[in-house]
Motif scaffolding. Structure first.
Motif, PDB file in Angstrom:
ATOM      1  N   ASP A 104      16.813   6.808   2.773  1.00 35.73           N
ATOM      2  CA  ASP A 104      15.440   6.337   2.671  1.00 35.73           C
ATOM      3  C   ASP A 104      14.981   5.951   4.075  1.00 35.73           C
ATOM      4  OD1 ASP A 104      16.916   4.002   3.085  1.00 35.73           O
ATOM      5  OD2 ASP A 104      16.838   3.437   0.978  1.00 35.73           O
ATOM      6  N   PHE A 146       4.510  -0.173   6.226  1.00 44.49           N
ATOM      7  CA  PHE A 146       4.901   0.120   4.850  1.00 44.49           C
ATOM      8  C   PHE A 146       4.280   1.427   4.383  1.00 44.49           C
ATOM      9  CE2 PHE A 146       6.715  -4.077   4.500  1.00 44.49           C
ATOM     10  CZ  PHE A 146       7.702  -3.903   3.535  1.00 44.49           C
ATOM     11  N   ASP A 175       6.496   4.231   2.800  1.00 47.16           N
ATOM     12  CA  ASP A 175       6.169   4.692   1.442  1.00 47.16           C
ATOM     13  C   ASP A 175       5.924   6.189   1.397  1.00 47.16           C
ATOM     14  OD1 ASP A 175       6.378   2.100   0.544  1.00 47.16           O
ATOM     15  OD2 ASP A 175       4.218   1.735   0.466  1.00 47.16           O
ATOM     16  N   ARG A 176       5.261   6.693   2.424  1.00 50.14           N
ATOM     17  CA  ARG A 176       4.967   8.127   2.450  1.00 50.14           C
ATOM     18  C   ARG A 176       6.268   8.943   2.441  1.00 50.14           C
ATOM     19  NH1 ARG A 176       1.296   7.713   6.030  1.00 50.14           N
ATOM     20  NH2 ARG A 176       2.578   8.095   7.873  1.00 50.14           N
ATOM     21  N   ASN A 195       9.387   7.678   1.520  1.00 51.86           N
ATOM     22  CA  ASN A 195      10.226   7.332   0.372  1.00 51.86           C
ATOM     23  C   ASN A 195       9.670   7.863  -0.945  1.00 51.86           C
ATOM     24  OD1 ASN A 195      12.109   6.039   1.985  1.00 51.86           O
ATOM     25  ND2 ASN A 195      11.062   4.068   1.863  1.00 51.86           N
ATOM     26  N   ASP A 196       8.358   8.007  -1.049  1.00 51.66           N
ATOM     27  CA  ASP A 196       7.786   8.616  -2.251  1.00 51.66           C
ATOM     28  C   ASP A 196       8.265  10.055  -2.417  1.00 51.66           C
ATOM     29  OD1 ASP A 196       6.385   6.426  -3.116  1.00 51.66           O
ATOM     30  OD2 ASP A 196       4.474   7.024  -2.222  1.00 51.66           O
ATOM     31  N   ASP A 251      12.403   6.436  -3.172  1.00 53.76           N
ATOM     32  CA  ASP A 251      11.539   5.643  -4.036  1.00 53.76           C
ATOM     33  C   ASP A 251      10.911   4.572  -3.161  1.00 53.76           C
ATOM     34  OD1 ASP A 251      10.897   3.250  -5.804  1.00 53.76           O
ATOM     35  OD2 ASP A 251      11.385   4.760  -7.315  1.00 53.76           O
ATOM     36  N   ARG A 252       9.613   4.336  -3.315  1.00 58.42           N
ATOM     37  CA  ARG A 252       8.965   3.387  -2.421  1.00 58.42           C
ATOM     38  C   ARG A 252       9.472   1.959  -2.591  1.00 58.42           C
ATOM     39  NH1 ARG A 252       2.764   2.734  -2.634  1.00 58.42           N
ATOM     40  NH2 ARG A 252       2.908   4.976  -2.253  1.00 58.42           N
ATOM     41  N   SER A 253      10.178   1.680  -3.686  1.00 61.40           N
ATOM     42  CA  SER A 253      10.779   0.353  -3.818  1.00 61.40           C
ATOM     43  C   SER A 253      11.876   0.135  -2.775  1.00 61.40           C
ATOM     44  CB  SER A 253      11.356   0.171  -5.228  1.00 61.40           C
ATOM     45  OG  SER A 253      12.446   1.055  -5.450  1.00 61.40           O
ATOM     46  N   SER A 307      11.422   0.798   0.411  1.00 60.62           N
ATOM     47  CA  SER A 307      10.775   0.425   1.670  1.00 60.62           C
ATOM     48  C   SER A 307      11.028  -1.059   1.922  1.00 60.62           C
ATOM     49  CB  SER A 307       9.269   0.700   1.591  1.00 60.62           C
ATOM     50  OG  SER A 307       9.018   2.071   1.349  1.00 60.62           O
ATOM     51  N   ARG A 334       8.847  -5.977  -0.800  1.00 60.04           N
ATOM     52  CA  ARG A 334       7.770  -6.412  -1.689  1.00 60.04           C
ATOM     53  C   ARG A 334       8.340  -6.899  -3.015  1.00 60.04           C
ATOM     54  NH1 ARG A 334       4.594  -1.002  -0.123  1.00 60.04           N
ATOM     55  NH2 ARG A 334       6.602  -0.259  -0.855  1.00 60.04           N
TER      56      ARG A 334
END
Length: 343
Positions: free
Chosen positions: A68, A94, A98-99, A101-102, A106-108, A110, A324
């Motif tokens: 990630d 972020f 996110d860009r 990891n999406d 997974d953006r979680s 980040s 987050r």
């Protein structure tokens, strides 16, 4: 992230030529953790795939060694950076993570790792800050004079181990670590890795970034990178010999005017007392004018934690991982009333 993904996301691969910029910004930290140095960052770029970008007057260091994309440390302020700059920097950082990891994870995932107490306080003062802090393994900081003398009852076992090494191997000697020692150092690294796996058991292949096997492989890669670049990185090193055989080596640097950081120490497992001897000698020969010695963290490994605690640290430098908040799980729907005839 493959070779072509850095430019696609606007990130810059870390290079030795980046040292002046990083050193200037890292040196502004009043009480830095061991991770806040260019050398400490660069040697891990072999396995962590480190990239950087300047965002809103902050230096942002990204890592992609775990599948990630994360921030390896918090955004580091350049001169004149404000709390509003930091808030916008966090939003943009972020967005970058996110860009990626999406698409690949997974953006979680980040997150921001290796956040010191001082930078955590600064980040909490930024407008709109809403990240949760989870403790990581802290740095162990020692009194330099005690590491040289190993004096006092709590350090008696270290002092005895050092004395046994000196008695058992009277032909021991030290030399400043030089590039010509590299081949012998790499052979020692591989021996250390093999012996550690034999002691604790070899693990099946794992992609878990915190597994001991993965951490050891990354450590070997970081050590090799440090040996290849020690002069360019401004590192000091010491080699330990018994006769003609290299049985240990260590590398470190000045972290602040008051604190030296020991980045790497490896010794031959068959030479009992070599770790205590080379650590003490490195402090005496290279860092005696510094009041404190930072030996880094324990990576969450119990065996390393035990060893570092036995040297009796005078303080710990806490570190945190920021992410987050996860959304609260939905409450289960109430069960419908069950008719009496079905009970």
């Amino acid at each position: 992230m493959n070779e072509n993904d850095g430019p696609l996301t606007g990130l810059i691969p870390l290079r030795l030529s980046d040292r002046p910029l990083f050193h200037d910004i890292f040196s502004q930290q009043a009480d830095p953790i061991s991770d806040y140095s260019f050398a400490g960052t660069f040697i891990w770029s072999a396995s962590l795939k480190i990239y950087w970008q300047r965002i809103q007057r902050h230096l942002c260091i990204f890592a992609n060694g775990t599948g990630d994309l994360t921030l390896l440390c918090p955004p580091l302020p350049e001169s004149g950076a404000t709390a509003d700059d930091l808030a916008q920097c966090l939003r943009e950082s972020f967005a970058v993570m996110d860009r990626y990891n999406d698409r690949f994870s997974d953006r979680s995932h980040s997150r921001i790792e290796y956040v010191s107490e001082g930078l955590l306080a600064r980040m909490r003062a930024a407008p709109g800050f809403d990240l949760e802090a989870v403790p990581m393994s802290a740095d162990y900081v020692y009194d330099m004079a005690r590491m040289i003398d190993l004096a006092g009852g709590p350090l008696q076992s270290k002092r005895s181990a050092r004395a046994r090494f000196m008695r058992r191997f009277p032909d021991h000697r030290t030399e400043p670590l030089r590039p010509e020692h590299r081949q012998a150092c790499v052979a020692l690294l591989l021996r250390w890795q093999k012996r550690t796996e034999e002691k604790f058991g070899a693990e099946p292949p794992s992609t878990e970034s915190t597994s001991p096997g993965v951490l050891r492989r990354r450590e070997v890669a970081a050590c090799e990178f440090a040996l290849d670049s020690m002069d360019e990185l401004g590192l000091k090193g010491l080699a330990l010999f018994v006769g003609a055989e290299l049985v240990g080596f260590t590398l470190g640097e000045a972290l602040t005017p008051r604190q030296a950081s020991v980045l790497i120490e490896k010794t031959h497992p068959d030479f009992v007392g070599a770790p205590q001897y080379i650590f003490s000698e490195f402090c005496r020969q290279c860092w005696a004018e510094y009041p404190e010695c930072n030996a880094g963290d324990d990576c969450g490994m119990p065996s390393l934690q035990f060893t570092k605690e036995t040297y009796r640290p005078i303080r710990r430098l806490n570190k945190y991982c920021l992410a987050r908040p996860r959304p609260a799980p939905l409450a289960p729907a109430p069960l419908a009333a069950v008719p009496t005839t079905c009970r």
